[in-house]
Design a protein around this motif. Structure first.
Motif, PDB file in Angstrom:
ATOM      1  N   PRO A 111       0.816  -1.215   0.000  1.00 49.01           N
ATOM      2  CA  PRO A 111       0.000   0.000   0.000  1.00 49.01           C
ATOM      3  C   PRO A 111       0.854   1.271   0.000  1.00 49.01           C
ATOM      4  CG  PRO A 111      -0.846  -1.557   1.624  1.00 49.01           C
ATOM      5  CD  PRO A 111       0.478  -2.091   1.145  1.00 49.01           C
ATOM      6  N   GLY A 112       1.956   1.265   0.709  1.00 48.23           N
ATOM      7  CA  GLY A 112       2.835   2.424   0.727  1.00 48.23           C
ATOM      8  C   GLY A 112       3.439   2.676  -0.643  1.00 48.23           C
ATOM      9  N   ALA A 159       2.183   1.691  -3.506  1.00 48.59           N
ATOM     10  CA  ALA A 159       1.100   2.136  -4.397  1.00 48.59           C
ATOM     11  C   ALA A 159       0.865   3.629  -4.210  1.00 48.59           C
ATOM     12  CB  ALA A 159      -0.182   1.348  -4.101  1.00 48.59           C
ATOM     13  N   MET A 160       0.880   4.071  -2.956  1.00 47.02           N
ATOM     14  CA  MET A 160       0.653   5.503  -2.685  1.00 47.02           C
ATOM     15  C   MET A 160       1.770   6.350  -3.272  1.00 47.02           C
ATOM     16  SD  MET A 160      -1.314   7.731  -1.188  1.00 47.02           S
ATOM     17  CE  MET A 160      -2.266   7.045   0.170  1.00 47.02           C
ATOM     18  N   ILE A 219      -3.481  14.580   1.350  1.00 47.68           N
ATOM     19  CA  ILE A 219      -3.391  13.229   1.886  1.00 47.68           C
ATOM     20  C   ILE A 219      -3.282  13.322   3.409  1.00 47.68           C
ATOM     21  CG2 ILE A 219      -1.941  11.150   1.984  1.00 47.68           C
ATOM     22  CD1 ILE A 219      -1.184  11.728  -0.918  1.00 47.68           C
ATOM     23  N   TYR A 266      -4.714   5.449   4.846  1.00 43.65           N
ATOM     24  CA  TYR A 266      -5.383   4.145   4.892  1.00 43.65           C
ATOM     25  C   TYR A 266      -6.135   3.926   6.203  1.00 43.65           C
ATOM     26  CZ  TYR A 266      -2.536   3.151   0.791  1.00 43.65           C
ATOM     27  OH  TYR A 266      -1.956   3.182  -0.445  1.00 43.65           O
ATOM     28  N   HIS A 300       3.529   0.604   9.286  1.00 46.37           N
ATOM     29  CA  HIS A 300       4.482  -0.131   8.462  1.00 46.37           C
ATOM     30  C   HIS A 300       5.169   0.821   7.529  1.00 46.37           C
ATOM     31  CE1 HIS A 300       4.005  -4.480   8.612  1.00 46.37           C
ATOM     32  NE2 HIS A 300       2.937  -4.149   9.289  1.00 46.37           N
ATOM     33  N   ALA A 301       6.473   0.923   7.607  1.00 46.64           N
ATOM     34  CA  ALA A 301       7.248   1.710   6.638  1.00 46.64           C
ATOM     35  C   ALA A 301       6.558   3.044   6.316  1.00 46.64           C
ATOM     36  CB  ALA A 301       7.467   0.903   5.359  1.00 46.64           C
ATOM     37  N   GLY A 302       6.164   3.746   7.367  1.00 46.97           N
ATOM     38  CA  GLY A 302       5.626   5.091   7.163  1.00 46.97           C
ATOM     39  C   GLY A 302       4.141   5.168   6.889  1.00 46.97           C
ATOM     40  N   PHE A 303       3.439   4.042   6.913  1.00 45.77           N
ATOM     41  CA  PHE A 303       1.998   4.028   6.654  1.00 45.77           C
ATOM     42  C   PHE A 303       1.254   3.312   7.777  1.00 45.77           C
ATOM     43  CE2 PHE A 303       3.774   4.865   2.613  1.00 45.77           C
ATOM     44  CZ  PHE A 303       2.825   5.592   1.923  1.00 45.77           C
ATOM     45  N   ILE A 306      -1.654   1.053   8.875  1.00 44.87           N
ATOM     46  CA  ILE A 306      -2.501   0.115   8.140  1.00 44.87           C
ATOM     47  C   ILE A 306      -3.705  -0.364   8.945  1.00 44.87           C
ATOM     48  CG2 ILE A 306      -0.813  -0.739   6.460  1.00 44.87           C
ATOM     49  CD1 ILE A 306      -0.589  -3.196   8.407  1.00 44.87           C
TER      50      ILE A 306
END
Ligand code: SF4
Lengths: 363, 85
Positions: free
Chosen positions: A145-146, A148-149, B19, B37, B50-53, B55
């Motif tokens: 997802p990261g 894709a963003m 965003i 997300y 996770h890695a900056g996101f 989830i």
């Protein structure tokens, strides 16, 4: 730290171990898919505390380990171009290609940078319009997802100098390949909780049904793992199969909808070769044609790259649960984290590295 | 790279592309994280990053489940212990 420390509590772990001992009446073989879980199991010694009837085998869930050698050589070929800034997560930079790793290329003068988030690579592209910024996008459904963003953002910003080298893999097809193989000894699965946080667990239901296997969505702390193992063994002892969710504090059946939406907008499912295992149908992502402008493999002419693995390395059998690192003649002798022969010795999530680091030797 | 870490949401805001982003504290270490997300994440809640996101948002009630289950298991174990005559 909240939601971490309480899942590392020794007395609670003892309660689970006790319950597992009471439960088990016959031999069972379980596989955890995720390399992070492998690491916790070995570090905390859970595999040794379980009753002797319970065998844990370790799955292919280390993204660094299953990225084909050819892909790493491609990343290296791209990184060597003077106009390129090559970026990736830290553990990818240390994985040797057929002759050198990305850090080695960096030492020889290439511009290779570690980033925390793929969005940092997009920012680099904005900051350096005269350079080509490439992000080496590897990983399972957790990192997709990261990535894709990042691609979506680059498109919104109209960035002509950002691209990704995409080598994404998906967990369910690999589990199905393992269960479907004639030699498989796996009777129950711990599914990777964070993969399921993104994708949900509905995808596993037909697999559990087809192979009559319990699949338990499991978290990453020692207590999560003990709980997941307990649930798997309970299902096995009671002759049940199906999907259950140990990691309900972070995972729902449907998963993360906004993430799944962007994933299907940016990526499409393709066959992918897995290092050590081979081609698995429908087991990875590539960029959709609409995003082809951001595909580093199309942007840079790399020619044909083909390489051979070390014949000593049995990583493929280890990642399918057929062998353990101690079965490898090279383990700890010719193959160490300082001089790895195969990928599972390189990454902190690799099974061989976990065994080496926590001093598992032939007894 | 696959390991998610739970962190506490300190602040939520939008970046230049609209965003959702947030400042997240990981046991005191604060990082900027993309919240696109987890659009429902509120200040004070915990998210898995996770890695900056982010989830997922941690469901606190579900988080307690395992401990109440352990307590029940313990109660049962006590019942099974034969009482001295
Ligand atoms: S110890 Fe090294 S050579 Fe042996 S399987 Fe593991 S990575 Fe391959």
């Amino acid at each position: 730290m909240r939601f971490v420390d309480e899942y590392r509590n020794g007395p609670d772990a003892q309660k689970f171990l006790h319950a597992i001992q009471e439960l088990v009446t016959q031999p069972w073989t379980l596989m955890e898919i995720c390399g992070g879980q492998t690491h916790t199991l070995i570090r905390s010694g859970i595999d040794k505390l379980l009753p002797p009837q319970v065998t844990l085998v370790h799955g292919p869930g280390c993204p660094v380990c299953v990225t084909p050698l050819e892909m790493i050589d491609r990343a290296i070929a791209i990184a060597r171009r003077p106009e390129v800034i090559m970026t990736s997560f830290g553990d990818m930079l240390r994985v040797p290609g057929s002759s050198i790793d990305l850090l080695g290329v960096k030492a020889a003068g290439a511009d290779v940078r570690m980033v925390y988030s793929p969005l940092d690579a997009v920012k680099l592209a904005q900051k350096h319009p005269d350079r080509q910024v490439v992000f080496f996008a590897v990983g399972f459904e957790t990192t997709a997802p990261g990535n894709a963003m990042a691609v979506w953002q680059a498109q919104q910003l109209g960035l002509p100098n950002f691209s990704i080298l995409c080598s994404h893999v998906l967990a369910p097809p690999a589990m199905e390949a393992i269960l479907g193989s004639a030699d498989s000894q796996v009777q129950g699965f711990l599914a990777a909780g964070h993969v399921c946080a993104v994708m949900g667990y509905w995808e596993y239901e037909p697999i559990a049904e087809r192979y009559r296997t319990p699949i338990i969505v499991t978290g990453f702390e020692p207590l999560d793992l003990l709980h997941g193992i307990y649930m798997t063994l309970k299902a096995l002892e009671e002759g049940r199969w199906g999907v259950e969710n140990q990691y309900a504090r972070a995972v729902t059946r449907a998963g993360n909808q906004p993430a799944q939406r962007l994933l299907s907008q940016v990526f499409q499912v393709v066959d992918r070769p897995w290092r050590g295992i081979g081609l698995i149908p429908n087991s990875g992502y590539r960029l959709r044609p609409e995003f082809a402008a951001f595909d580093a493999e199309l942007r840079f002419d790399l020619g044909d790259i083909h390489v051979e693995e070390s014949p000593l390395c049995i990583a493929g059998q280890i990642m399918q649960g057929l062998k353990k690192p101690l079965d490898c003649a090279a383990f700890g002798v010719l193959c160490t984290p300082e001089r790895p022969l195969g990928a599972p010795m390189v990454s902190s999530e690799g099974t061989c590295a976990a065994y080496y680091q926590f001093a598992r030797r032939v007894e | 790279m696959c390991l998610g870490v739970p962190g506490k949401v300190l602040e939520v805001y939008n970046d230049a592309l609209e965003i959702a982003m947030g400042r997240i504290s990981f046991g005191g270490i604060v990082k900027e994280v993309c919240l696109a997300y987890t659009p429902d994440a509120q200040v004070g809640e915990y998210v898995i990053v996770h890695a900056g996101f982010a989830i997922s948002v941690v469901d606190e009630q579900e988080a307690m489940e395992v401990f109440s289950m352990l307590e029940q298991m313990e109660d049962l174990a006590e019942l099974e212990i034969p009482q001295p005559a």
